[in-house]
Scaffold this motif. Structure first.
Motif, PDB file in Angstrom:
ATOM      1  N   UNK A   1       1.138  16.985 -12.012  1.00 50.91           N
ATOM      2  CA  UNK A   1       1.646  16.785 -10.740  1.00 50.91           C
ATOM      3  C   UNK A   1       3.179  17.143 -10.916  1.00 50.91           C
ATOM      4  N   UNK A   2       3.730  17.714  -9.888  1.00 47.91           N
ATOM      5  CA  UNK A   2       5.171  17.831  -9.942  1.00 47.91           C
ATOM      6  C   UNK A   2       5.984  16.855  -9.443  1.00 47.91           C
TER       7      UNK A   2
ATOM      8  N   UNK B   1       0.698  -1.231  -0.078  1.00 49.71           N
ATOM      9  CA  UNK B   1      -0.052  -0.027  -0.039  1.00 49.71           C
ATOM     10  C   UNK B   1       1.021   1.325  -0.098  1.00 49.71           C
ATOM     11  N   UNK B   2       0.634   2.163  -0.907  1.00 47.50           N
ATOM     12  CA  UNK B   2       1.190   3.350  -0.832  1.00 47.50           C
ATOM     13  C   UNK B   2       0.574   4.454   0.068  1.00 47.50           C
ATOM     14  N   UNK B   3       1.897   5.390   0.638  1.00 48.05           N
ATOM     15  CA  UNK B   3       1.295   6.307   1.266  1.00 48.05           C
ATOM     16  C   UNK B   3       1.060   7.454   0.755  1.00 48.05           C
ATOM     17  N   UNK B   4      -0.143   8.119   0.851  1.00 52.14           N
ATOM     18  CA  UNK B   4      -0.069   9.467  -0.099  1.00 52.14           C
ATOM     19  C   UNK B   4       0.582  10.317   0.573  1.00 52.14           C
ATOM     20  N   UNK B   5       1.120  11.279  -0.268  1.00 48.06           N
ATOM     21  CA  UNK B   5       1.905  12.503   0.203  1.00 48.06           C
ATOM     22  C   UNK B   5       0.982  13.730  -0.098  1.00 48.06           C
TER      23      UNK B   5
ATOM     24  N   UNK C   1      -1.071   9.425  -6.736  1.00 51.09           N
ATOM     25  CA  UNK C   1      -1.860   9.441  -5.641  1.00 51.09           C
ATOM     26  C   UNK C   1      -1.595  10.735  -4.627  1.00 51.09           C
ATOM     27  N   UNK C   2      -0.588  11.578  -5.322  1.00 49.55           N
ATOM     28  CA  UNK C   2      -0.198  12.987  -4.263  1.00 49.55           C
ATOM     29  C   UNK C   2      -1.438  13.755  -4.049  1.00 49.55           C
ATOM     30  N   UNK C   3      -1.627  14.181  -3.215  1.00 45.72           N
ATOM     31  CA  UNK C   3      -2.650  15.102  -2.878  1.00 45.72           C
ATOM     32  C   UNK C   3      -2.207  16.464  -2.492  1.00 45.72           C
ATOM     33  N   UNK C   4      -3.021  17.368  -3.043  1.00 45.73           N
ATOM     34  CA  UNK C   4      -2.969  18.664  -2.602  1.00 45.73           C
ATOM     35  C   UNK C   4      -3.929  19.723  -2.112  1.00 45.73           C
TER      36      UNK C   4
END
Length: 76
Positions: free
Chosen positions: A16-17, A1-5, A70-73
């Motif tokens: 996405x940067x 499972x990936x951790x969201x940044x 899945x990066x969040x802003x």
């Protein structure tokens, strides 16, 4: 499972940067058929029913997300 940044931003990024993926709005609440279809088409991200705010009502939950990594802003 990936951790969201989660990254704090001033405005919605075009890409996405982290990975260059598509960034879309996160919609909170119970989705109807139209929102479900938009989610399946990669037009939005469904964020669930819980929205976090601070004591002044400022949104703490992310407003945008990358469909690829899945990066969040969230806004400042």
């Amino acid at each position: 499972m990936r951790k969201n940044k989660t990254i704090t931003i001033e405005r919605k990024p075009r890409k996405c940067p982290n990975c260059g993926g598509k960034v879309v709005k996160i919609i909170y609440g119970m989705p109807g058929p139209e929102l479900m279809e938009q989610s399946m088409n990669g037009e939005i991200i469904l964020g669930g029913c819980c929205v976090m705010t601070d004591e002044n009502g400022k949104l703490l939950s992310p407003e945008f997300g990358c469909l690829e990594c899945d990066t969040m802003f969230k806004r400042k």
